[in-house]
Design a protein around this motif. Structure first.
Motif, PDB file in Angstrom:
ATOM      1  N   PHE A  21      -1.596   7.703  45.204  1.00  0.00           N
ATOM      2  CA  PHE A  21      -1.880   6.260  45.203  1.00  0.00           C
ATOM      3  C   PHE A  21      -2.722   5.846  44.010  1.00  0.00           C
ATOM      4  CE2 PHE A  21      -5.636   8.001  47.261  1.00  0.00           C
ATOM      5  CZ  PHE A  21      -6.670   7.194  46.815  1.00  0.00           C
ATOM      6  N   ALA A  22      -3.571   6.744  43.490  1.00  0.00           N
ATOM      7  CA  ALA A  22      -4.464   6.395  42.388  1.00  0.00           C
ATOM      8  C   ALA A  22      -3.707   6.123  41.097  1.00  0.00           C
ATOM      9  CB  ALA A  22      -5.478   7.520  42.173  1.00  0.00           C
ATOM     10  N   SER A  23      -2.513   6.721  40.961  1.00  0.00           N
ATOM     11  CA  SER A  23      -1.703   6.502  39.764  1.00  0.00           C
ATOM     12  C   SER A  23      -0.541   5.556  40.020  1.00  0.00           C
ATOM     13  CB  SER A  23      -1.166   7.846  39.239  1.00  0.00           C
ATOM     14  OG  SER A  23      -0.374   8.484  40.226  1.00  0.00           O
ATOM     15  N   GLY A  24      -0.552   4.928  41.207  1.00  0.00           N
ATOM     16  CA  GLY A  24       0.514   3.980  41.536  1.00  0.00           C
ATOM     17  C   GLY A  24       1.764   4.621  42.073  1.00  0.00           C
ATOM     18  N   THR A  25       1.695   5.906  42.400  1.00  0.00           N
ATOM     19  CA  THR A  25       2.850   6.615  42.949  1.00  0.00           C
ATOM     20  C   THR A  25       2.459   7.324  44.242  1.00  0.00           C
ATOM     21  OG1 THR A  25       2.323   8.534  41.563  1.00  0.00           O
ATOM     22  CG2 THR A  25       3.942   6.960  40.706  1.00  0.00           C
ATOM     23  N   PRO A  26       2.224   6.576  45.323  1.00  0.00           N
ATOM     24  CA  PRO A  26       1.819   7.201  46.594  1.00  0.00           C
ATOM     25  C   PRO A  26       2.829   8.236  47.050  1.00  0.00           C
ATOM     26  CG  PRO A  26       2.502   4.911  46.913  1.00  0.00           C
ATOM     27  CD  PRO A  26       2.392   5.114  45.450  1.00  0.00           C
TER      28      PRO A  26
END
Length: 275
Positions: free
Chosen positions: A169-174
């Motif tokens: 989630f932190a890189s936009g890819t949960p």
């Protein structure tokens, strides 16, 4: 019995969860700290620890200083500032006492708990469990939440290091797995105890982050079972969700101490973030 009160603070956590007895038995005053703010209110684990400490002061007179089981209902969002705790003894037993507690602000109920308290040191040391500790990466390879400029204020009151496998989630890819795991300890060298386990059980980001649903997830109800006094050192935390339905989701939590023991378990029902 005459109540005693020690105003000395061993840490910021002890200061922020401090409760002061009044002249009326079972009544306490507290000052809720703004440092535990998250979303639209104060962190639920912090509130449980504060009210749990008030219950503990009352239960200590009964020979049962430690929480064994607490079931909490969050009735309204608490705000920083003065608060009042009311504790009632429902049953004083030989091995276990049952007490209720309510936290209010300006006459408005914020949190109510029904709890069982014991002396954890007197319990049998026998352990039989099929549970296994989370397979976390070493502490130094996990990511401190303090490095995130968007982390909520309360996350700076402890050290929380998330396992890289839960950070999609932190890189936009949960990652799509409703699992959150990490290492936890209080700041300023404060070692864990039964009261701090109430906080640890609600310290991780919601599992919904890895389902693409970031945001505040206010707790409706939370139950915590404290199984033993934790050993000094880092605590390993695991949160798992199996069902998200009707705008609510559950989180099952395990708290493992540095000796590899399952020292606390919890389940909470929370509102699903809008994302």
């Amino acid at each position: 019995m005459t109540q005693t009160y020690d105003s000395g603070f061993g840490s910021g956590f002890d200061r922020d969860t401090d409760v002061r007895p009044t002249v009326e038995e079972g009544r306490y005053e507290a000052d809720l700290s703004a440092g535990w703010t998250v979303g639209g209110g104060l962190n639920g684990g912090y509130l449980m620890a504060t009210l749990g400490r008030a219950v503990s002061r009352r239960a200590r007179d009964l020979g049962h200083p430690d929480p064994l089981a607490l079931s909490a209902y969050f009735l309204s969002a608490a705000t920083p500032g003065p608060a009042q705790a009311r504790v009632e003894v429902l049953r004083a037993g030989r091995g276990t006492s049952t007490l209720s507690g309510t936290l209010t602000q300006d006459g408005v109920q914020r949190l109510t708990v029904l709890s069982s308290y014991v002396d954890l040191g007197s319990l049998t040391p026998e352990v039989a469990t099929t549970a296994t500790p989370p397979a976390l990466a070493p502490v130094e390879q996990c990511v401190p939440t303090s490095e995130d400029p968007m982390a909520p204020e309360f996350s700076h009151r402890f050290e929380l290091r998330l396992d890289p496998a839960c950070l999609g989630f932190a890189s936009g890819t949960p990652g799509g797995r409703a699992v959150m795991e990490g290492w936890f300890r209080l700041v300023d060298g404060r070692e864990p105890d039964p009261i701090s386990l109430l906080l640890a059980a609600d310290a991780l980001p919601p599992t919904t982050f890895e389902l693409g649903r970031p945001g505040w997830a206010p707790t409706v109800e939370m139950s915590v079972h404290v199984r033993a006094r934790p050993a000094p050192g880092w605590l390993a935390l695991r949160h798992v969700t199996t069902n998200l339905a009707g705008g609510y989701f559950e989180e099952d939590c395990e708290v493992w101490d540095s000796a590899g023991r399952l020292v606390a378990q919890a389940r909470q029902l929370a509102k699903t973030p809008r994302g």
